[in-house]
Design a protein around this motif. Structure first.
Motif, PDB file in Angstrom:
ATOM      1  N   GLU A 119     120.192  12.658  28.627  1.00 50.49           N
ATOM      2  CA  GLU A 119     120.609  12.395  27.248  1.00 50.49           C
ATOM      3  C   GLU A 119     121.911  11.590  27.150  1.00 50.49           C
ATOM      4  O   GLU A 119     122.221  11.037  26.100  1.00 50.49           O
ATOM      5  CB  GLU A 119     120.720  13.707  26.449  1.00 50.49           C
ATOM      6  CG  GLU A 119     121.827  14.669  26.906  1.00 50.49           C
ATOM      7  CD  GLU A 119     121.402  15.589  28.067  1.00 50.49           C
ATOM      8  OE1 GLU A 119     120.505  15.222  28.853  1.00 50.49           O
ATOM      9  OE2 GLU A 119     121.998  16.675  28.186  1.00 50.49           O
ATOM     10  N   ILE A 120     122.663  11.508  28.244  1.00 50.41           N
ATOM     11  CA  ILE A 120     123.921  10.763  28.163  1.00 50.41           C
ATOM     12  C   ILE A 120     123.679   9.321  28.627  1.00 50.41           C
ATOM     13  O   ILE A 120     122.927   9.075  29.568  1.00 50.41           O
ATOM     14  CB  ILE A 120     125.047  11.444  28.992  1.00 50.41           C
ATOM     15  CG1 ILE A 120     126.422  10.926  28.562  1.00 50.41           C
ATOM     16  CG2 ILE A 120     124.858  11.243  30.489  1.00 50.41           C
ATOM     17  CD1 ILE A 120     127.579  11.804  29.033  1.00 50.41           C
ATOM     18  N   ALA A 121     124.296   8.364  27.935  1.00 51.67           N
ATOM     19  CA  ALA A 121     124.165   6.963  28.327  1.00 51.67           C
ATOM     20  C   ALA A 121     125.073   6.693  29.517  1.00 51.67           C
ATOM     21  O   ALA A 121     126.209   7.176  29.564  1.00 51.67           O
ATOM     22  CB  ALA A 121     124.524   6.042  27.169  1.00 51.67           C
ATOM     23  N   VAL A 122     124.580   5.922  30.476  1.00 53.10           N
ATOM     24  CA  VAL A 122     125.371   5.593  31.656  1.00 53.10           C
ATOM     25  C   VAL A 122     125.815   4.135  31.573  1.00 53.10           C
ATOM     26  O   VAL A 122     125.008   3.231  31.432  1.00 53.10           O
ATOM     27  CB  VAL A 122     124.576   5.817  32.956  1.00 53.10           C
ATOM     28  CG1 VAL A 122     125.438   5.484  34.163  1.00 53.10           C
ATOM     29  CG2 VAL A 122     124.077   7.249  33.037  1.00 53.10           C
ATOM     30  N   MET A 123     127.136   3.968  31.643  1.00 55.07           N
ATOM     31  CA  MET A 123     127.725   2.637  31.642  1.00 55.07           C
ATOM     32  C   MET A 123     128.310   2.357  33.033  1.00 55.07           C
ATOM     33  O   MET A 123     128.760   3.274  33.709  1.00 55.07           O
ATOM     34  CB  MET A 123     128.824   2.576  30.573  1.00 55.07           C
ATOM     35  CG  MET A 123     129.603   1.280  30.565  1.00 55.07           C
ATOM     36  SD  MET A 123     130.720   1.201  29.149  1.00 55.07           S
ATOM     37  CE  MET A 123     131.714  -0.210  29.645  1.00 55.07           C
ATOM     38  N   THR A 124     128.277   1.103  33.419  1.00 53.95           N
ATOM     39  CA  THR A 124     128.808   0.717  34.733  1.00 53.95           C
ATOM     40  C   THR A 124     129.911  -0.317  34.576  1.00 53.95           C
ATOM     41  O   THR A 124     130.149  -0.826  33.482  1.00 53.95           O
ATOM     42  CB  THR A 124     127.704   0.075  35.580  1.00 53.95           C
ATOM     43  OG1 THR A 124     127.231  -1.085  34.887  1.00 53.95           O
ATOM     44  CG2 THR A 124     126.565   1.040  35.821  1.00 53.95           C
ATOM     45  N   ASP A 125     130.543  -0.622  35.697  1.00 56.06           N
ATOM     46  CA  ASP A 125     131.549  -1.680  35.746  1.00 56.06           C
ATOM     47  C   ASP A 125     131.000  -2.792  36.633  1.00 56.06           C
ATOM     48  O   ASP A 125     130.479  -2.513  37.706  1.00 56.06           O
ATOM     49  CB  ASP A 125     132.843  -1.121  36.344  1.00 56.06           C
ATOM     50  CG  ASP A 125     133.993  -2.109  36.264  1.00 56.06           C
ATOM     51  OD1 ASP A 125     134.532  -2.297  35.169  1.00 56.06           O
ATOM     52  OD2 ASP A 125     134.346  -2.689  37.311  1.00 56.06           O
ATOM     53  N   ILE A 126     131.084  -4.020  36.172  1.00 48.86           N
ATOM     54  CA  ILE A 126     130.675  -5.150  37.007  1.00 48.86           C
ATOM     55  C   ILE A 126     131.899  -5.993  37.330  1.00 48.86           C
ATOM     56  O   ILE A 126     132.498  -6.605  36.443  1.00 48.86           O
ATOM     57  CB  ILE A 126     129.615  -6.017  36.302  1.00 48.86           C
ATOM     58  CG1 ILE A 126     128.366  -5.171  36.009  1.00 48.86           C
ATOM     59  CG2 ILE A 126     129.248  -7.220  37.179  1.00 48.86           C
ATOM     60  CD1 ILE A 126     127.266  -5.942  35.306  1.00 48.86           C
ATOM     61  N   ALA A 127     132.299  -5.950  38.596  1.00 51.54           N
ATOM     62  CA  ALA A 127     133.418  -6.736  39.130  1.00 51.54           C
ATOM     63  C   ALA A 127     133.431  -6.424  40.620  1.00 51.54           C
ATOM     64  O   ALA A 127     132.957  -5.366  41.035  1.00 51.54           O
ATOM     65  CB  ALA A 127     134.748  -6.339  38.504  1.00 51.54           C
ATOM     66  N   LEU A 128     133.976  -7.328  41.409  1.00 54.32           N
ATOM     67  CA  LEU A 128     133.889  -7.119  42.861  1.00 54.32           C
ATOM     68  C   LEU A 128     135.036  -6.292  43.432  1.00 54.32           C
ATOM     69  O   LEU A 128     135.001  -5.920  44.604  1.00 54.32           O
ATOM     70  CB  LEU A 128     133.827  -8.489  43.565  1.00 54.32           C
ATOM     71  CG  LEU A 128     132.617  -9.371  43.209  1.00 54.32           C
ATOM     72  CD1 LEU A 128     132.660 -10.676  44.020  1.00 54.32           C
ATOM     73  CD2 LEU A 128     131.301  -8.641  43.452  1.00 54.32           C
ATOM     74  N   ASP A 129     136.049  -5.977  42.622  1.00 55.27           N
ATOM     75  CA  ASP A 129     137.266  -5.383  43.206  1.00 55.27           C
ATOM     76  C   ASP A 129     137.082  -4.113  44.040  1.00 55.27           C
ATOM     77  O   ASP A 129     137.752  -3.968  45.047  1.00 55.27           O
ATOM     78  CB  ASP A 129     138.372  -5.221  42.151  1.00 55.27           C
ATOM     79  CG  ASP A 129     137.950  -4.442  40.927  1.00 55.27           C
ATOM     80  OD1 ASP A 129     136.750  -4.487  40.573  1.00 55.27           O
ATOM     81  OD2 ASP A 129     138.796  -3.792  40.304  1.00 55.27           O
ATOM     82  N   PRO A 130     136.185  -3.192  43.685  1.00 51.30           N
ATOM     83  CA  PRO A 130     136.097  -2.000  44.543  1.00 51.30           C
ATOM     84  C   PRO A 130     135.493  -2.296  45.916  1.00 51.30           C
ATOM     85  O   PRO A 130     135.555  -1.461  46.810  1.00 51.30           O
ATOM     86  CB  PRO A 130     135.174  -1.054  43.767  1.00 51.30           C
ATOM     87  CG  PRO A 130     135.009  -1.646  42.418  1.00 51.30           C
ATOM     88  CD  PRO A 130     135.259  -3.115  42.550  1.00 51.30           C
ATOM     89  N   TYR A 131     134.889  -3.469  46.066  1.00 46.95           N
ATOM     90  CA  TYR A 131     134.171  -3.805  47.303  1.00 46.95           C
ATOM     91  C   TYR A 131     134.823  -4.944  48.059  1.00 46.95           C
ATOM     92  O   TYR A 131     134.356  -5.342  49.112  1.00 46.95           O
ATOM     93  CB  TYR A 131     132.726  -4.207  46.953  1.00 46.95           C
ATOM     94  CG  TYR A 131     132.049  -3.202  46.061  1.00 46.95           C
ATOM     95  CD1 TYR A 131     131.496  -2.042  46.594  1.00 46.95           C
ATOM     96  CD2 TYR A 131     132.006  -3.385  44.677  1.00 46.95           C
ATOM     97  CE1 TYR A 131     130.903  -1.097  45.781  1.00 46.95           C
ATOM     98  CE2 TYR A 131     131.417  -2.443  43.851  1.00 46.95           C
ATOM     99  CZ  TYR A 131     130.867  -1.305  44.403  1.00 46.95           C
ATOM    100  OH  TYR A 131     130.300  -0.370  43.590  1.00 46.95           O
ATOM    101  N   ASN A 132     135.893  -5.478  47.469  1.00 46.32           N
ATOM    102  CA  ASN A 132     136.516  -6.681  48.003  1.00 46.32           C
ATOM    103  C   ASN A 132     137.696  -6.316  48.883  1.00 46.32           C
ATOM    104  O   ASN A 132     138.571  -5.551  48.471  1.00 46.32           O
ATOM    105  CB  ASN A 132     136.977  -7.567  46.833  1.00 46.32           C
ATOM    106  CG  ASN A 132     137.028  -9.030  47.210  1.00 46.32           C
ATOM    107  OD1 ASN A 132     137.026  -9.363  48.396  1.00 46.32           O
ATOM    108  ND2 ASN A 132     137.088  -9.882  46.215  1.00 46.32           N
ATOM    109  N   ILE A 133     137.744  -6.889  50.068  1.00 43.00           N
ATOM    110  CA  ILE A 133     138.790  -6.591  51.050  1.00 43.00           C
ATOM    111  C   ILE A 133     140.181  -6.897  50.479  1.00 43.00           C
ATOM    112  O   ILE A 133     141.164  -6.263  50.839  1.00 43.00           O
ATOM    113  CB  ILE A 133     138.527  -7.376  52.371  1.00 43.00           C
ATOM    114  CG1 ILE A 133     139.455  -6.935  53.494  1.00 43.00           C
ATOM    115  CG2 ILE A 133     138.601  -8.874  52.179  1.00 43.00           C
ATOM    116  CD1 ILE A 133     138.967  -5.716  54.222  1.00 43.00           C
ATOM    117  N   ASN A 134     140.240  -7.849  49.514  1.00 41.12           N
ATOM    118  CA  ASN A 134     141.555  -8.230  48.982  1.00 41.12           C
ATOM    119  C   ASN A 134     141.789  -7.753  47.546  1.00 41.12           C
ATOM    120  O   ASN A 134     142.731  -8.180  46.902  1.00 41.12           O
ATOM    121  CB  ASN A 134     141.726  -9.743  49.072  1.00 41.12           C
ATOM    122  CG  ASN A 134     140.495 -10.435  48.557  1.00 41.12           C
ATOM    123  OD1 ASN A 134     140.111 -10.186  47.426  1.00 41.12           O
ATOM    124  ND2 ASN A 134     139.864 -11.244  49.360  1.00 41.12           N
TER     125      ASN A 134
END
Ligand code: PBG
Length: 332
Positions: A119-134
């Motif tokens: 019943e809860i809507a799931v929202m995400t974040d789109i950006a590379l920062d959590p996966y980017n070495i820098n």
């Protein structure tokens, strides 16, 4: 049309502030749990939580704990939860491949929440920062955060999140052209009903500091994000960014940070008439927590007053780390 205001003493505005009943009768805005989106941090492992020191009261949670938290949030009347991963050091690479893995923390959490609390809507974040070495939101080539190659990666990330069952995608990267590219790819892949809440007016803010601690990007980040996020001095630029994202197919837009940018919230609401959200970011949360821990502010009163300010500024809702605490208070 200028309003008619009788001169004193015919006009005594305090007549309508005399008691709680009269104040409730003329209150112009309301705040309910349905106005809140709860941002949460995901970590690897099982049945564990790790406190985020610069965000007292916030923890990173393993996927199973995220599912439980989502169920609790839904029970409080919070309509949406927004996921941010704390990626293991070895999964942060130059090519950011983990960003579009179906089995990364975000995509696993989406599936777990859909199982536990559909019943809860799931929202995400789109950006590379959590996966980017820098620590940057886009690919880095020399001194440059490159745009077009990053957009291709963001599209892959968006499709993986939609495949996992996300309801709302939140591109927070500030690359040019990403909303149109993501929208086109979603349509082509049969994900025509997945919504986009664009981080349209996202400023290059120092208020994101505690968040970067929470996702482990602070140490990694080389330089700053001023070549892609908006200059805090700019109002026209922010409005153009919103117009552009709506034109490319965003269903909803966001202003970020929140309280220091309420002027932008009001203008977006008045000019575009699209669902408008604000992000009360980590630094705003940290300030209230720190001052109330010192006994300098009344925590609950300031929390509710700050959230109400977003409604007064015309927002349809607020992403806030206060969401569960505020919902509990509002329900009591
Ligand atoms: C990353 C992202 C950030 C936030 C949300 N997504 C940080 C940044 O842009 O550096 C900040 C949220 C917060 O401070 O609470 N793309």
């Amino acid at each position: 049309m200028s309003p008619i205001i009788a001169p004193f003493p015919a006009n005594r505005p305090r007549r309508l502030r005399r008691n709680a009943a009269l104040r409730a009768m003329v209150r112009e805005n309301t705040l309910t749990p349905a106005d809140l989106i709860w941002p949460v941090f995901i970590q690897a492992g099982e049945n564990a939580e790790t406190p985020v020191p610069s965000m007292p009261g916030v923890t990173r949670k393993t996927v199973d704990r995220i599912a439980i938290a989502a169920k609790e949030a839904a029970a409080l009347g919070i309509p949406a939860i927004c996921l941010f991963p704390y990626t293991a050091q070895e999964d942060r690479t130059e090519d950011c491949a983990m960003a579009w893995s179906p089995d990364n923390l975000t995509n696993r959490a989406i599936r777990a929440i859909k199982d536990a609390a559909p019943e809860i809507a799931v929202m995400t974040d789109i950006a590379l920062d959590p996966y980017n070495i820098n620590g940057h939101d886009g690919f880095v080539e020399g001194e440059t955060i490159v745009n077009d190659r990053t957009v291709e990666a963001l599209v892959k990330m968006a499709l993986a999140q939609a495949d996992a069952g996300a309801d709302i995608l939140g591109p927070s990267d500030m690359m040019d052209g990403r909303i149109g590219a993501i929208r086109t790819a979603l349509e082509a892949a049969g994900h025509q009903d997945v919504a986009i809440l664009s981080y349209a007016a996202k400023f290059a803010s120092a208020f994101y500091g505690p968040f970067r601690d929470a996702v482990g990007a602070s140490g990694a980040l080389k330089g700053d994000k001023k070549t892609y996020q908006i200059d805090p001095a700019n109002r026209e630029t922010a409005l153009r960014a919103v117009a552009r994202d709506v034109g490319e197919g965003a269903d909803m837009v966001m202003v970020k940070p929140g309280l220091p940018y309420l002027d932008i919230c009001r203008e977006v609401r008045d000019r575009f008439e699209v669902p408008t959200f604000a992000y009360q970011v980590s630094g705003e949360y940290a300030m209230v927590q720190a001052a109330s821990a010192n006994g300098w502010l009344d925590h609950d009163a300031v929390m509710i007053e700050s959230l109400m300010a977003f409604k007064r500024a015309g927002c349809d809702g607020v992403l806030s780390y206060f969401a569960p605490a505020a919902a509990k208070l509002l329900n009591s």
